[in-house]
Design an enzyme around this catalytic site. Structure first.
Site, PDB file in Angstrom:
ATOM      1  N   GLU A  53     -11.956 -33.614-140.214  1.00 29.28           N
ATOM      2  CA  GLU A  53     -11.814 -34.921-140.910  1.00 29.28           C
ATOM      3  C   GLU A  53     -13.112 -35.747-140.903  1.00 29.28           C
ATOM      4  OE1 GLU A  53      -9.834 -36.225-142.947  1.00 29.28           O
ATOM      5  OE2 GLU A  53      -7.624 -35.831-142.276  1.00 29.28           O
ATOM      6  N   LYS A  58       0.585 -37.959-140.938  1.00 33.77           N
ATOM      7  CA  LYS A  58      -0.100 -39.368-140.748  1.00 33.77           C
ATOM      8  C   LYS A  58       0.454 -40.076-139.610  1.00 33.77           C
ATOM      9  CE  LYS A  58      -2.219 -42.525-144.154  1.00 33.77           C
ATOM     10  NZ  LYS A  58      -3.562 -42.051-143.828  1.00 33.77           N
ATOM     11  N   ARG A  87       4.745 -37.368-148.002  1.00 30.23           N
ATOM     12  CA  ARG A  87       4.188 -37.303-146.831  1.00 30.23           C
ATOM     13  C   ARG A  87       4.615 -38.042-145.899  1.00 30.23           C
ATOM     14  NH1 ARG A  87      -2.213 -38.607-147.631  1.00 30.23           N
ATOM     15  NH2 ARG A  87      -1.338 -40.886-147.376  1.00 30.23           N
TER      16      ARG A  87
HETATM   17  C1  LIG Z   1      -4.500 -41.554-145.069  1.00 32.69           C
HETATM   18  C2  LIG Z   1      -5.725 -40.486-144.445  1.00 32.69           C
HETATM   19  C3  LIG Z   1      -6.630 -39.740-145.306  1.00 32.69           C
HETATM   20  C4  LIG Z   1      -6.679 -40.238-146.726  1.00 32.69           C
HETATM   21  O1  LIG Z   1      -5.484 -39.921-147.428  1.00 32.69           O
HETATM   22  P1  LIG Z   1      -5.092 -40.783-148.803  1.00 32.69           P
HETATM   23  O2  LIG Z   1      -3.756 -40.049-149.293  1.00 32.69           O
HETATM   24  O3  LIG Z   1      -6.245 -40.001-149.758  1.00 32.69           O
HETATM   25  O4  LIG Z   1      -5.155 -42.142-148.530  1.00 32.69           O
HETATM   26  C5  LIG Z   1      -7.451 -38.946-144.693  1.00 32.69           C
HETATM   27  N1  LIG Z   1      -7.561 -38.588-143.634  1.00 32.69           N
HETATM   28  C6  LIG Z   1      -6.820 -39.158-142.685  1.00 32.69           C
HETATM   29  C7  LIG Z   1      -6.969 -38.789-141.272  1.00 32.69           C
HETATM   30  C8  LIG Z   1      -5.687 -40.102-142.889  1.00 32.69           C
HETATM   31  O5  LIG Z   1      -5.071 -40.575-141.902  1.00 32.69           O
END
Ligand SMILES: *Cc1c(COP(=O)(O)O)cnc(C)c1O
Length: 339
Positions: free
Chosen positions: A219, A183, A80
């Site tokens: 989200e 992210k 990721r």
């Molecule tokens: C990091 C994140 C998540 C959760 O992802 P995981 O891999 O399960 O920790 C969900 N939504 C957003 C906007 C994120 O930044």
């Protein structure tokens, strides 16, 4: 070392002994360095500071009953972060370098991995930034990859207790064809006002409506949204939702439990049809939701009639936590033991 009150750890920054760093200069990664400083020396014209060339990861290491330290699905975080790097034109951190960094930093700070059985864990924060100077809008020619760690308690002080969320449509965290699927810090900056208002209005977090048409659930703050309806696990499929590794794992566990997975657009109008709803992510694993209020219409949706998390959410949560802590068989080899 000072005594750590493992039971009352907040989800926040905690100083540990070491972090690790590596620079990419002119397309080449250097050697991984160990540092005991909490500070970085950064050029004032670094692209991370001006143009948001930045991506991060969040992952956890757990101590099992056998005292071994386990890292959960780290390859997925590595992949990721590579996609995030591509998305904002940064040098990608090779999987091998990512692996070396996270295992090294956990080993160096092993004494900060909380003991088994308290719901606490060691949080890892890999960070990639454009560190080279530019004033014109273009990608940096230097990048800094670093990882720091710290022990954390549960993300929501409520723990695995249901929270109240607010659906909003007057702020967007990401544009339809923007960066919601990676992210990067910019998405978080864009969400701060909405989260702050939601908290002031009494909610644990906010649910963003889809920014293109406002009819769908996007989200749940810094987490993914999911719902249970009968035997189905339903979660939004959207370019502006971050592909959560927790959500991906819950879908696998739900499948193994005989549930049907629906990865599709989820209309806000469907909120009244669901048996259980929750938010999921590394920080909280699952935050069950007991109430959702639509800020525009005032419409209220109630779940958890007895005040407790629903049966399916509870099962999914317990199973995932059991795998992470080595209490249940790790059928898919999601854990890597840090030795
Ligand atoms: C990091 C994140 C998540 C959760 O992802 P995981 O891999 O399960 O920790 C969900 N939504 C957003 C906007 C994120 O930044």
């Amino acid at each position: 070392m000072m005594e750590i009150d493992w039971k009352n750890l907040p989800f926040g920054y905690f100083k540990t002994d070491y972090n690790v760093r590596c620079y990419n200069r002119n397309g080449q990664w250097g050697v991984l360095e160990v540092s005991s400083s909490e500070y970085i020396n950064l050029h004032m014209a670094a692209t991370a500071l001006h143009y948001g060339q930045e991506a991060f990861e969040g992952m956890k290491a757990f101590r099992g009953e056998d005292n071994k330290i386990r890292l959960f699905r780290w390859e997925e975080n590595a992949k990721r972060m590579q996609r995030s790097a591509q998305g904002v034109m940064m040098a990608e951190v090779p999987t091998e370098l990512f692996k070396e960094a996270i295992f090294k930093v956990v080993k160096l700070n092993a004494k900060y991995v909380p003991p088994f059985g308290l719901g606490a864990s060691l949080y890892l924060r890999p960070l990639l930034i454009g560190s080279g100077p530019e004033v014109g809008v273009k990608p940096s020619s230097e990048y800094l990859f670093m990882v720091f760690v710290g022990p954390v308690g549960p993300y929501f002080k409520e723990g695995f207790n249901p929270v109240e969320l607010q659906v909003i449509g007057d702020y967007d965290r990401a544009a339809p064809n923007g960066t919601g699927h990676i992210k990067v810090g910019g998405n978080y900056a864009a969400s701060l006002r909405a989260l702050d208002r939601g908290k002031k209005e009494g909610y644990a977090s906010v649910i963003f409506r889809s920014s293109a048409d406002r009819d769908y659930i996007d989200e749940a703050g810094p987490a993914n949204f999911f719902a249970i309806k009968g035997n189905s696990y339903i979660t939004p499929d959207s370019h502006s939702v971050l592909p959560s590794i927790t959500n991906m794992s819950l879908r696998q566990i739900a499948t193994d439990m005989g549930m049907k997975i629906e990865l599709r657009s989820v209309a806000v109008d469907e909120l009244g049809d669901f048996d259980e709803v929750g938010a999921c992510g590394t920080a909280a694993v699952i935050s069950p939701i007991r109430k959702i209020v639509d800020r525009q219409t005032g419409k209220t949706y109630q779940y958890c009639k007895d005040g407790k998390a629903g049966p399916m959410s509870t099962k999914l949560y317990n199973k995932l936590r059991a795998i992470q802590e080595g209490r249940d068989a790790d059928t898919y080899n999601w854990n890597t033991i840090v030795e």
